[in-house]
Write a protein that holds these residues in place. Sequence first.
Motif, PDB file in Angstrom:
ATOM      1  N   LEU A  60      53.208  24.680  83.993  1.00 14.25           N
ATOM      2  CA  LEU A  60      52.634  25.147  82.742  1.00 14.25           C
ATOM      3  C   LEU A  60      51.867  24.052  82.012  1.00 14.25           C
ATOM      4  N   GLY A  61      52.284  22.807  82.197  1.00 13.84           N
ATOM      5  CA  GLY A  61      51.584  21.718  81.534  1.00 13.84           C
ATOM      6  C   GLY A  61      51.762  21.753  80.037  1.00 13.84           C
ATOM      7  N   SER A  62      50.895  21.091  79.312  1.00 16.13           N
ATOM      8  CA  SER A  62      50.990  20.991  77.850  1.00 16.13           C
ATOM      9  C   SER A  62      50.098  21.994  77.136  1.00 16.13           C
ATOM     10  N   THR A  63      49.435  22.879  77.892  1.00 16.41           N
ATOM     11  CA  THR A  63      48.496  23.818  77.272  1.00 16.41           C
ATOM     12  C   THR A  63      49.203  25.020  76.682  1.00 16.41           C
ATOM     13  N   PHE A  64      50.256  25.476  77.320  1.00 19.09           N
ATOM     14  CA  PHE A  64      50.866  26.745  76.957  1.00 19.09           C
ATOM     15  C   PHE A  64      52.180  26.501  76.217  1.00 19.09           C
ATOM     16  N   GLY A  65      52.121  26.544  74.905  1.00 16.61           N
ATOM     17  CA  GLY A  65      53.300  26.335  74.084  1.00 16.61           C
ATOM     18  C   GLY A  65      53.920  27.655  73.676  1.00 16.61           C
ATOM     19  N   THR A  66      55.051  27.561  72.997  1.00 20.49           N
ATOM     20  CA  THR A  66      55.776  28.719  72.486  1.00 20.49           C
ATOM     21  C   THR A  66      55.800  28.665  70.976  1.00 20.49           C
ATOM     22  N   ASN A  67      55.466  29.791  70.342  1.00 23.06           N
ATOM     23  CA  ASN A  67      55.465  29.897  68.887  1.00 23.06           C
ATOM     24  C   ASN A  67      56.534  30.897  68.454  1.00 23.06           C
ATOM     25  N   GLU A  68      57.317  30.507  67.452  1.00 21.65           N
ATOM     26  CA  GLU A  68      58.362  31.376  66.939  1.00 21.65           C
ATOM     27  C   GLU A  68      58.346  31.346  65.416  1.00 21.65           C
ATOM     28  N   VAL A  69      58.290  32.527  64.803  1.00 24.69           N
ATOM     29  CA  VAL A  69      58.236  32.656  63.351  1.00 24.69           C
ATOM     30  C   VAL A  69      59.448  33.449  62.874  1.00 24.69           C
ATOM     31  N   MET A  70      60.057  33.007  61.776  1.00 22.42           N
ATOM     32  CA  MET A  70      61.234  33.678  61.231  1.00 22.42           C
ATOM     33  C   MET A  70      61.046  33.954  59.746  1.00 22.42           C
ATOM     34  N   LEU A  71      61.398  35.175  59.328  1.00 20.63           N
ATOM     35  CA  LEU A  71      61.461  35.552  57.914  1.00 20.63           C
ATOM     36  C   LEU A  71      62.861  36.078  57.649  1.00 20.63           C
ATOM     37  N   SER A  72      63.533  35.552  56.623  1.00 22.91           N
ATOM     38  CA  SER A  72      64.911  35.938  56.366  1.00 22.91           C
ATOM     39  C   SER A  72      65.147  36.057  54.870  1.00 22.91           C
ATOM     40  N   ALA A  73      65.958  37.056  54.488  1.00 20.36           N
ATOM     41  CA  ALA A  73      66.262  37.280  53.073  1.00 20.36           C
ATOM     42  C   ALA A  73      67.740  37.586  52.907  1.00 20.36           C
ATOM     43  N   ASP A  74      68.397  36.918  51.964  1.00 19.83           N
ATOM     44  CA  ASP A  74      69.757  37.232  51.539  1.00 19.83           C
ATOM     45  C   ASP A  74      69.685  37.950  50.204  1.00 19.83           C
ATOM     46  N   LEU A  75      70.167  39.181  50.152  1.00 19.40           N
ATOM     47  CA  LEU A  75      70.029  40.004  48.952  1.00 19.40           C
ATOM     48  C   LEU A  75      71.395  40.446  48.449  1.00 19.40           C
ATOM     49  N   GLU A  76      71.525  40.522  47.143  1.00 18.73           N
ATOM     50  CA  GLU A  76      72.773  40.948  46.505  1.00 18.73           C
ATOM     51  C   GLU A  76      72.715  42.455  46.268  1.00 18.73           C
ATOM     52  N   ILE A  77      73.007  43.207  47.334  1.00 18.69           N
ATOM     53  CA  ILE A  77      72.908  44.656  47.282  1.00 18.69           C
ATOM     54  C   ILE A  77      74.126  45.279  46.609  1.00 18.69           C
ATOM     55  N   LEU A  78      75.314  44.838  46.994  1.00 14.77           N
ATOM     56  CA  LEU A  78      76.542  45.364  46.421  1.00 14.77           C
ATOM     57  C   LEU A  78      76.970  44.551  45.203  1.00 14.77           C
ATOM     58  N   LYS A  79      77.871  45.115  44.446  1.00 17.39           N
ATOM     59  CA  LYS A  79      78.267  44.513  43.176  1.00 17.39           C
ATOM     60  C   LYS A  79      78.864  43.124  43.352  1.00 17.39           C
ATOM     61  N   ASN A  80      79.650  42.934  44.400  1.00 21.33           N
ATOM     62  CA  ASN A  80      80.316  41.644  44.586  1.00 21.33           C
ATOM     63  C   ASN A  80      79.544  40.676  45.474  1.00 21.33           C
ATOM     64  N   HIS A  81      78.323  41.016  45.895  1.00 19.58           N
ATOM     65  CA  HIS A  81      77.524  40.125  46.722  1.00 19.58           C
ATOM     66  C   HIS A  81      77.094  38.893  45.932  1.00 19.58           C
ATOM     67  N   ARG A  82      77.076  37.728  46.608  1.00 20.27           N
ATOM     68  CA  ARG A  82      76.607  36.494  46.014  1.00 20.27           C
ATOM     69  C   ARG A  82      75.770  35.722  47.038  1.00 20.27           C
ATOM     70  N   ALA A  83      74.507  35.525  46.713  1.00 23.47           N
ATOM     71  CA  ALA A  83      73.615  34.761  47.586  1.00 23.47           C
ATOM     72  C   ALA A  83      73.763  33.281  47.262  1.00 23.47           C
ATOM     73  N   LEU A  84      74.597  32.593  48.037  1.00 20.36           N
ATOM     74  CA  LEU A  84      74.893  31.187  47.793  1.00 20.36           C
ATOM     75  C   LEU A  84      74.161  30.298  48.800  1.00 20.36           C
ATOM     76  N   ARG A  85      74.107  29.022  48.503  1.00 17.34           N
ATOM     77  CA  ARG A  85      73.530  28.064  49.441  1.00 17.34           C
ATOM     78  C   ARG A  85      74.340  28.052  50.728  1.00 17.34           C
ATOM     79  N   ARG A  86      73.655  28.163  51.866  1.00 18.92           N
ATOM     80  CA  ARG A  86      74.341  28.077  53.153  1.00 18.92           C
ATOM     81  C   ARG A  86      73.502  27.279  54.117  1.00 18.92           C
ATOM     82  N   TYR A  87      74.146  26.722  55.106  1.00 17.94           N
ATOM     83  CA  TYR A  87      73.497  25.798  56.033  1.00 17.94           C
ATOM     84  C   TYR A  87      73.436  26.330  57.457  1.00 17.94           C
ATOM     85  N   PHE A  88      74.038  27.514  57.695  1.00 17.54           N
ATOM     86  CA  PHE A  88      73.951  28.153  58.981  1.00 17.54           C
ATOM     87  C   PHE A  88      74.422  29.593  58.849  1.00 17.54           C
TER      88      PHE A  88
END
Length: 308
Positions: free
Chosen positions: A280-308
């Motif tokens: 494949l050489g260096s010409t053909f790379g792989t691209n990956e895009v991510m979109l993510s959302a943490d939402l407080e849908i339920l009453k007790n939900h809490r969107a806190l800082r997380r690392y994984f």
Amino acid sequence: MKNINMKITLLLFLLTGSVSLQLCAQTDPLFNQYQFNQSMFNPAYTGTYNVFNGTLISRAQWAGIKGSPQTTTFNASTAFFKDQLGAGLIVINDRIGISNNSDIQANFAYKLTFLHSHLSFGMQAGIVNYRYDYSNLTLETDDQVLTQRQRPNFSKPTIGAGMFYRADKYYLGISIPRLLDVSIQDDVTTNKIYKKQLYLSGGVVIDKFEGIKLKSTVLAMIQDSDRSYVDISASILLAEIIWAGIGTRNFTTYGANVMLELSNKFRIGYYYELPSSSLLGSTFGTNEVMLSADLEILKNHRALRRYF
């Protein structure tokens, strides 16, 4: 260049498992930005945080090569019942060569909460649809026997299980997302196209430096000697906003990623990967895009800082 494209086309054809004499066992789609979305391979991760999460990941492997792997995944999950239960839905479309596979999974998890940690047990069940279209092959000579064959289209059930342990700054996971092997009847014989895989995962965040955090993660997929890999990554978090890191898979592919955290709720990530293969050489790379959302849908939900 023409000869290289011919070799790659042949390689992709073999990887799809669509040769009539022998079908090669397939593996799950590859992803690099899995740390915030591990329910793709471990159902016990579902609902591990007390929030509703929606994540979209699009991966284009070996960009520029016709028939190269193209994978799109959408995952939605939530915690409920006083943060003890998790439920989610995963939809995957994976295309490579002449194959176009669709996967829909329902995940469920039960979580035990300790003082500063959580232990989850998860199950998943769903269906995988495999489709092959021989008319998409580009041949130098017209092979009527091959291109006019029927277009195989079949679905198989799938179940999986896993465990996931999470503390504030580290995690460990083990799972088998597909407990059932998949076999199909080809024109000549019965072939096994999918074999069960064991996933082992772990990660740790080091918070010893003012203004920055370091994170290292490992993901191992074990199937057999030919289809196993270890993904290793290391990244740095700057000002609680920007993640930047590097990674490798089996020391045969290397990549770099950047992810922007917009408050505790929204993440936008990009990963670029290059293979070390001389084909494949260096010409053909792989691209990956991510979109993510943490939402407080339920009453007790809490969107806190997380690392994984």
